[in-house]
Design a protein around this motif. Sequence first.
Motif, PDB file in Angstrom:
ATOM      1  N   PRO A 167      33.791  97.139  25.103  1.00  0.00           N
ATOM      2  CA  PRO A 167      35.168  97.493  25.436  1.00  0.00           C
ATOM      3  C   PRO A 167      35.452  97.651  26.922  1.00  0.00           C
ATOM      4  CG  PRO A 167      34.030  99.360  24.456  1.00  0.00           C
ATOM      5  CD  PRO A 167      33.129  98.172  24.319  1.00  0.00           C
ATOM      6  N   PHE A 168      34.439  97.856  27.740  1.00  0.00           N
ATOM      7  CA  PHE A 168      34.675  98.039  29.170  1.00  0.00           C
ATOM      8  C   PHE A 168      34.319  96.804  29.992  1.00  0.00           C
ATOM      9  CE2 PHE A 168      34.105 102.433  27.595  1.00  0.00           C
ATOM     10  CZ  PHE A 168      35.356 102.920  27.942  1.00  0.00           C
ATOM     11  N   HIS A 169      34.123  95.672  29.350  1.00  0.00           N
ATOM     12  CA  HIS A 169      33.860  94.420  30.050  1.00  0.00           C
ATOM     13  C   HIS A 169      35.123  93.564  30.058  1.00  0.00           C
ATOM     14  CE1 HIS A 169      29.703  95.682  29.683  1.00  0.00           C
ATOM     15  NE2 HIS A 169      29.382  94.718  30.524  1.00  0.00           N
ATOM     16  N   VAL A 170      35.163  92.619  30.982  1.00  0.00           N
ATOM     17  CA  VAL A 170      36.341  91.757  31.102  1.00  0.00           C
ATOM     18  C   VAL A 170      36.569  90.975  29.811  1.00  0.00           C
ATOM     19  CG1 VAL A 170      37.358  89.814  32.356  1.00  0.00           C
ATOM     20  CG2 VAL A 170      36.172  91.619  33.619  1.00  0.00           C
ATOM     21  N   VAL A 171      35.486  90.512  29.201  1.00  0.00           N
ATOM     22  CA  VAL A 171      35.568  89.830  27.902  1.00  0.00           C
ATOM     23  C   VAL A 171      34.888  90.756  26.888  1.00  0.00           C
ATOM     24  CG1 VAL A 171      34.990  87.754  26.584  1.00  0.00           C
ATOM     25  CG2 VAL A 171      35.466  87.568  29.038  1.00  0.00           C
TER      26      VAL A 171
END
Length: 181
Positions: A28-32
């Motif tokens: 959830p905290f990554h760009v994808v």
Amino acid sequence: MSISLRRLDPTGADRDDLIAFMTGNEFPFHVVPRPTRAQVEAWIEAGAYRDEDNDSFWVEHDELGRIGFLRLEDLSDDAPLFDLRLAQDFRGRGLAVETVRAATDHVFRTMPEVNRLEGQTREDNVAMRRTFLRCGFLKESHYREGWPVEDGEPVASVAYGILRRDWETGTVTPFVWEDLT
């Protein structure tokens, strides 16, 4: 508790496991946050997991087995970055601290030309921001609206770094944020 890093082969023996890990977990905290199989396959083909600038590792716990994935980026620079992804089942257990320490040890022990290691996260990823601090990293930048969010407004990107000398001595070298007063 013991964490080790095992270098993976993204185009060979570990390809299917890498695809399954990346598509079988939400980040959830990554760009994808939810990579598709096609995206991961394209990233593999492009060398995102292993080339002259990137290298990848499985994160393995001596009792729990494989708990995550770590990628080192910008290896041709003297200040690489890392990307850490723990499997959903292993988040919230404090394992990121041991993993970041293992990654830091690996970089500074095996890469004598590296002077600093950096990691970035979103401003709302409080757990990772606390992990950086627990591991001796110092907040070095706060890029307002610098992190794109899928179906939302961008949030700040926050960068943390650790210097080789701080790792060697166990200290944190501070700096003055507002030096032009």
